[in-house]
Design a protein around this motif. Structure first.
Motif, PDB file in Angstrom:
ATOM      1  N   LYS A 198       0.813  -1.218   0.000  1.00 27.19           N
ATOM      2  CA  LYS A 198       0.000   0.000   0.000  1.00 27.19           C
ATOM      3  C   LYS A 198       0.846   1.269   0.000  1.00 27.19           C
ATOM      4  CE  LYS A 198      -4.087  -1.882   2.250  1.00 27.19           C
ATOM      5  NZ  LYS A 198      -4.938  -1.852   3.455  1.00 27.19           N
ATOM      6  N   ILE A 199       1.987   1.233   0.680  1.00 22.08           N
ATOM      7  CA  ILE A 199       2.811   2.450   0.749  1.00 22.08           C
ATOM      8  C   ILE A 199       3.839   2.528  -0.370  1.00 22.08           C
ATOM      9  CG2 ILE A 199       2.517   2.679   3.238  1.00 22.08           C
ATOM     10  CD1 ILE A 199       5.403   1.667   3.559  1.00 22.08           C
ATOM     11  N   SER A 200       3.974   1.473  -1.169  1.00 21.91           N
ATOM     12  CA  SER A 200       4.988   1.499  -2.229  1.00 21.91           C
ATOM     13  C   SER A 200       4.678   2.549  -3.305  1.00 21.91           C
ATOM     14  CB  SER A 200       5.165   0.115  -2.846  1.00 21.91           C
ATOM     15  OG  SER A 200       3.980  -0.289  -3.492  1.00 21.91           O
ATOM     16  N   GLY A 201       3.417   2.761  -3.624  1.00 21.48           N
ATOM     17  CA  GLY A 201       3.053   3.783  -4.611  1.00 21.48           C
ATOM     18  C   GLY A 201       3.425   5.186  -4.152  1.00 21.48           C
ATOM     19  N   PRO A 202       2.941   5.608  -2.969  1.00 19.95           N
ATOM     20  CA  PRO A 202       3.336   6.933  -2.485  1.00 19.95           C
ATOM     21  C   PRO A 202       4.845   7.060  -2.269  1.00 19.95           C
ATOM     22  CG  PRO A 202       1.419   6.149  -1.280  1.00 19.95           C
ATOM     23  CD  PRO A 202       1.884   5.012  -2.138  1.00 19.95           C
ATOM     24  N   ALA A 203       5.495   5.990  -1.848  1.00 18.47           N
ATOM     25  CA  ALA A 203       6.946   6.045  -1.657  1.00 18.47           C
ATOM     26  C   ALA A 203       7.658   6.259  -2.985  1.00 18.47           C
ATOM     27  CB  ALA A 203       7.437   4.759  -0.992  1.00 18.47           C
ATOM     28  N   SER A 204       7.176   5.609  -4.031  1.00 18.00           N
ATOM     29  CA  SER A 204       7.756   5.791  -5.367  1.00 18.00           C
ATOM     30  C   SER A 204       7.557   7.223  -5.847  1.00 18.00           C
ATOM     31  CB  SER A 204       7.114   4.824  -6.365  1.00 18.00           C
ATOM     32  OG  SER A 204       7.363   3.509  -5.987  1.00 18.00           O
ATOM     33  N   MET A 205       6.380   7.780  -5.609  1.00 18.99           N
ATOM     34  CA  MET A 205       6.120   9.163  -6.013  1.00 18.99           C
ATOM     35  C   MET A 205       6.982  10.132  -5.209  1.00 18.99           C
ATOM     36  SD  MET A 205       4.038   9.237  -8.512  1.00 18.99           S
ATOM     37  CE  MET A 205       4.892   7.806  -9.102  1.00 18.99           C
ATOM     38  N   HIS A 206       7.232   9.822  -3.944  1.00 18.93           N
ATOM     39  CA  HIS A 206       8.121  10.653  -3.125  1.00 18.93           C
ATOM     40  C   HIS A 206       9.537  10.641  -3.705  1.00 18.93           C
ATOM     41  CE1 HIS A 206       9.839  12.598   0.370  1.00 18.93           C
ATOM     42  NE2 HIS A 206      10.753  11.642   0.412  1.00 18.93           N
ATOM     43  N   ALA A 207      10.012   9.463  -4.095  1.00 21.71           N
ATOM     44  CA  ALA A 207      11.347   9.355  -4.701  1.00 21.71           C
ATOM     45  C   ALA A 207      11.391  10.133  -6.017  1.00 21.71           C
ATOM     46  CB  ALA A 207      11.711   7.893  -4.928  1.00 21.71           C
ATOM     47  N   PHE A 208      10.339  10.020  -6.823  1.00 22.89           N
ATOM     48  CA  PHE A 208      10.276  10.754  -8.090  1.00 22.89           C
ATOM     49  C   PHE A 208      10.290  12.268  -7.833  1.00 22.89           C
ATOM     50  CE2 PHE A 208       7.770  12.815 -11.446  1.00 22.89           C
ATOM     51  CZ  PHE A 208       8.579  12.530 -12.524  1.00 22.89           C
ATOM     52  N   GLY A 209       9.545  12.719  -6.825  1.00 22.51           N
ATOM     53  CA  GLY A 209       9.536  14.148  -6.478  1.00 22.51           C
ATOM     54  C   GLY A 209      10.900  14.629  -6.021  1.00 22.51           C
ATOM     55  N   HIS A 210      11.603  13.789  -5.274  1.00 25.63           N
ATOM     56  CA  HIS A 210      12.954  14.132  -4.837  1.00 25.63           C
ATOM     57  C   HIS A 210      13.891  14.277  -6.033  1.00 25.63           C
ATOM     58  CE1 HIS A 210      16.545  14.180  -2.341  1.00 25.63           C
ATOM     59  NE2 HIS A 210      17.056  13.263  -3.142  1.00 25.63           N
ATOM     60  N   ILE A 211      13.794  13.350  -6.959  1.00 26.75           N
ATOM     61  CA  ILE A 211      14.631  13.405  -8.169  1.00 26.75           C
ATOM     62  C   ILE A 211      14.290  14.646  -8.991  1.00 26.75           C
ATOM     63  CG2 ILE A 211      15.093  12.258 -10.375  1.00 26.75           C
ATOM     64  CD1 ILE A 211      14.804   9.577  -8.801  1.00 26.75           C
ATOM     65  N   ALA A 212      13.001  14.936  -9.144  1.00 26.16           N
ATOM     66  CA  ALA A 212      12.587  16.118  -9.910  1.00 26.16           C
ATOM     67  C   ALA A 212      13.099  17.404  -9.262  1.00 26.16           C
ATOM     68  CB  ALA A 212      11.066  16.148 -10.041  1.00 26.16           C
ATOM     69  N   ALA A 213      13.058  17.469  -7.935  1.00 23.63           N
ATOM     70  CA  ALA A 213      13.565  18.660  -7.246  1.00 23.63           C
ATOM     71  C   ALA A 213      15.062  18.810  -7.476  1.00 23.63           C
ATOM     72  CB  ALA A 213      13.263  18.570  -5.753  1.00 23.63           C
ATOM     73  N   ASN A 214      15.799  17.708  -7.414  1.00 25.05           N
ATOM     74  CA  ASN A 214      17.242  17.783  -7.657  1.00 25.05           C
ATOM     75  C   ASN A 214      17.553  18.195  -9.089  1.00 25.05           C
ATOM     76  OD1 ASN A 214      18.354  17.268  -5.153  1.00 25.05           O
ATOM     77  ND2 ASN A 214      18.169  15.072  -5.390  1.00 25.05           N
ATOM     78  N   LEU A 215      16.777  17.712 -10.033  1.00 26.10           N
ATOM     79  CA  LEU A 215      16.976  18.129 -11.427  1.00 26.10           C
ATOM     80  C   LEU A 215      16.735  19.625 -11.574  1.00 26.10           C
ATOM     81  CD1 LEU A 215      15.262  15.186 -13.330  1.00 26.10           C
ATOM     82  CD2 LEU A 215      17.703  15.605 -13.098  1.00 26.10           C
ATOM     83  N   SER A 216      15.741  20.126 -10.884  1.00 28.32           N
ATOM     84  CA  SER A 216      15.458  21.559 -10.987  1.00 28.32           C
ATOM     85  C   SER A 216      16.540  22.393 -10.298  1.00 28.32           C
ATOM     86  CB  SER A 216      14.082  21.877 -10.413  1.00 28.32           C
ATOM     87  OG  SER A 216      14.061  21.690  -9.021  1.00 28.32           O
ATOM     88  N   PHE A 217      17.132  21.875  -9.214  1.00 28.99           N
ATOM     89  CA  PHE A 217      18.232  22.604  -8.576  1.00 28.99           C
ATOM     90  C   PHE A 217      19.387  22.790  -9.550  1.00 28.99           C
ATOM     91  CE2 PHE A 217      16.928  20.787  -4.217  1.00 28.99           C
ATOM     92  CZ  PHE A 217      16.073  21.845  -4.003  1.00 28.99           C
TER      93      PHE A 217
END
Length: 127
Positions: A92-111
């Motif tokens: 159940k938490i794997s989906g939100p955890a994956s989206m959290h990881a994707f958001g982290h990667i997207a933030a780093n790309l924007s930095f």
């Protein structure tokens, strides 16, 4: 399926314990904010000499995952839940955890691509 929660007697903000808990919570929020600022500035500085945000982001996610797995294997997760997480809960938490990881990667790309202030302006517009 409904979940019932019992109120804790220490949650009363009028009591001394409740006020103390509020200060502890505020301290953790201030610490999180300070560490986040250091993290963002360090990444921005890093990208000036090592312009590979995908690599840095991947290393962040891998190291964070290993850290969480080690903590879980050592039994620290039982301290917060009182029991291990079941396989069904993990699914159940794997989906939100994956989206959290994707958001982290997207933030780093924007930095790496734009100023930190623009990144945070865009992040505040997220739901």
């Amino acid at each position: 399926k409904s979940v019932a929660c019992a109120a804790s007697s220490t949650a009363d903000s009028g009591s001394k314990g409740g006020l103390s808990n509020n200060f502890v919570t505020a301290g953790y929020i201030a610490l999180w904010y300070a560490v986040n600022v250091c993290f963002n500035l360090t990444n921005k500085t890093l990208y000036k000499s090592f312009p590979f945000p995908w690599t840095v982001s991947t290393v962040h996610v891998i190291v964070g995952s290993i850290y969480c797995l080690v903590c879980y294997a050592l039994g620290f997760k039982k301290a917060s839940f009182g029991r291990p997480i079941t396989g069904e809960e993990l699914k159940k938490i794997s989906g939100p955890a994956s989206m959290h990881a994707f958001g982290h990667i997207a933030a780093n790309l924007s930095f790496a691509a734009v100023a930190i202030s623009l990144t945070h302006t865009v992040k505040t517009l997220e739901p």
